[in-house]
Design a protein around this motif. Structure first.
Motif, mmCIF file in Angstrom:
data_model
loop_
_atom_site.group_PDB
_atom_site.id
_atom_site.type_symbol
_atom_site.label_atom_id
_atom_site.label_comp_id
_atom_site.label_asym_id
_atom_site.label_seq_id
_atom_site.Cartn_x
_atom_site.Cartn_y
_atom_site.Cartn_z
ATOM 1 N N SER A 287 1.313 -1.230 0.105
ATOM 2 C CA SER A 287 -0.389 -0.367 -0.283
ATOM 3 C C SER A 287 0.951 1.628 -0.245
ATOM 4 C CB SER A 287 -1.016 -0.247 1.133
ATOM 5 O OG SER A 287 -0.353 -0.291 2.387
ATOM 6 N N PHE A 288 2.204 1.078 0.791
ATOM 7 C CA PHE A 288 2.740 2.786 0.267
ATOM 8 C C PHE A 288 3.759 2.489 -0.803
ATOM 9 C CE2 PHE A 288 3.117 1.456 5.155
ATOM 10 C CZ PHE A 288 1.845 2.406 5.425
ATOM 11 N N ALA A 289 4.055 1.423 -0.781
ATOM 12 C CA ALA A 289 5.299 1.421 -1.854
ATOM 13 C C ALA A 289 4.767 1.794 -3.378
ATOM 14 C CB ALA A 289 6.038 -0.028 -2.336
ATOM 15 N N ARG A 290 5.314 2.619 -4.761
ATOM 16 C CA ARG A 290 5.618 3.322 -6.331
ATOM 17 C C ARG A 290 5.769 1.662 -6.341
ATOM 18 N NH1 ARG A 290 7.566 7.922 -3.533
ATOM 19 N NH2 ARG A 290 9.784 7.594 -4.495
ATOM 20 N N HIS A 291 6.071 0.455 -5.873
ATOM 21 C CA HIS A 291 7.291 -0.375 -6.844
ATOM 22 C C HIS A 291 6.340 -1.711 -6.696
ATOM 23 C CE1 HIS A 291 10.019 2.574 -5.707
ATOM 24 N NE2 HIS A 291 11.065 1.783 -6.814
ATOM 25 N N ARG A 292 6.127 -2.757 -7.943
ATOM 26 C CA ARG A 292 6.130 -4.194 -7.716
ATOM 27 C C ARG A 292 6.985 -4.533 -6.866
ATOM 28 N NH1 ARG A 292 5.798 -3.875 -13.166
ATOM 29 N NH2 ARG A 292 7.581 -4.550 -13.418
#
Length: 341
Positions: A287-292
């Protein structure tokens, strides 16, 4: 005539023990020494003892194989207590004083990246007796988040922290309007507390004297969480969020591409059967990350990362899958007391 450099050394130095490994360039095991801690934080003379102890063991490792340091191409050191720049600079001086010129030294969390990520880069979240996060980006940039305490860096997980939170939950139930918890009775029985009025006395004594049975307290915590206990779930949810903040904060401060491997290492991640904390952590990270994010539970010894890192320094690129498998197999056999041959 120049001496041919045909070997690498990997050192995994924790707060209680250190493993020194000697491998050749093909990834074949040569020798291993298991010794006490080399951490500067454990000695009155700090880095001087770190130098003395590491130098003695590395000298022995080479001497009994009729080798010299000139025949070692590269070395990697994952060391507890390598947390802030000044500590890392001092440890670099120690390693150069021993005689190494091509080496890597950093917090032992970075070994988890090398051990768990075939690409040689990623994030490692260590959740054992304590917690720390280390990241290595595709360009080789490194960043450590945490590892210096809950008050300063949000290290609000690990066995030591969680055990104290179990005691706090019981105390809150007794005296601070906290919810009733399934942890109360098993904690009282475990610590042999004769009654509610004696709870804080026993708890304080255990904390001050460092005699708390942390493993058993964590087992009580997870058992209660599995049964839906509100207090236990609240503890684990908080720790999961803090661990995720460190992981994603590390990730966003390094130059990763769209996909990141996340290695989960340490006894609380690996040895606890209950999936509750792991599932909460993964959900927060995503939910926080901008990555897979690809999650990898590290079930191989982190020490393999030291050898793989040293070999990478020599070759200029990560080891191939066959070499990785051979090194991992050797270290696993050694740590089980078996012959790596």
């Amino acid at each position: 005539m120049m001496t041919e450099k045909r070997y690498v050394i990997g050192v995994d130095g924790g707060n209680s023990k250190t493993d020194y490994f000697l491998f050749d360039m093909d990834g074949t095991f040569v020798d291993h020494i298991h010794a006490g801690t080399c951490s500067h934080e454990r000695f009155p003379d700090a880095y001087e003892s770190s130098y003395r102890i590491m130098n003695e063991n590395i000298t022995e490792l080479l001497a009994r194989n009729r080798l010299t340091l000139d025949q070692v191409s590269a070395a990697a050191f994952g060391l507890a207590g390598a947390d802030v720049p000044s500590q890392k600079e001092n440890l670099c001086r120690v390693i150069e004083r021993i005689g190494f010129t091509r080496y890597a030294v950093d917090n032992d969390s970075f070994l988890g990246v090398k051990a768990g990520c075939g690409k040689g880069y990623g994030i490692c979240s260590i959740n054992g007796s304590g917690t720390v996060t280390g990241g290595i980006s595709p360009t080789g940039k490194r960043l450590q988040v945490g590892g210096v305490g809950s008050e300063l860096a949000g290290d609000e997980a690990g066995g030591y922290f969680l055990a104290r939170k179990v005691l706090r939950a019981v105390y809150d139930y007794f005296y601070r309007l906290g919810p009733e918890t399934r942890m109360t009775e098993p904690v009282m029985e475990l610590l042999q507390i004769p009654g509610k009025p004696y709870f804080m006395e026993y708890a304080v004594e255990g904390v001050v004297n460092r005699t708390l049975p942390n493993t058993e307290l964590i087992q009580i915590l997870f058992a209660a969480a599995d049964q839906g206990d509100e207090a236990a779930l609240r503890i684990l949810d908080h720790s999961a969020q803090q661990l995720a903040c460190s992981t994603v904060g590390c990730m966003h401060n390094l130059d990763f591409g769209p996909e990141v491997d996340i290695v989960m290492a340490g006894s609380v991640w690996v040895k606890v059967a209950s999936p509750v904390l792991r599932d909460l952590y993964k959900a927060y990270v995503e939910s926080f990350a901008r990555h897979r994010c690809n999650f990898i539970l590290l079930e191989v010894p982190p020490a393999t990362g030291a050898i793989l890192w040293a070999l990478e320094l020599h070759r200029g690129h990560p080891a191939d899958s066959a070499t990785r498998a051979m090194i991992i197999d050797s270290v696993e056999k050694i740590q089980k007391g078996l012959s790596p041959a």
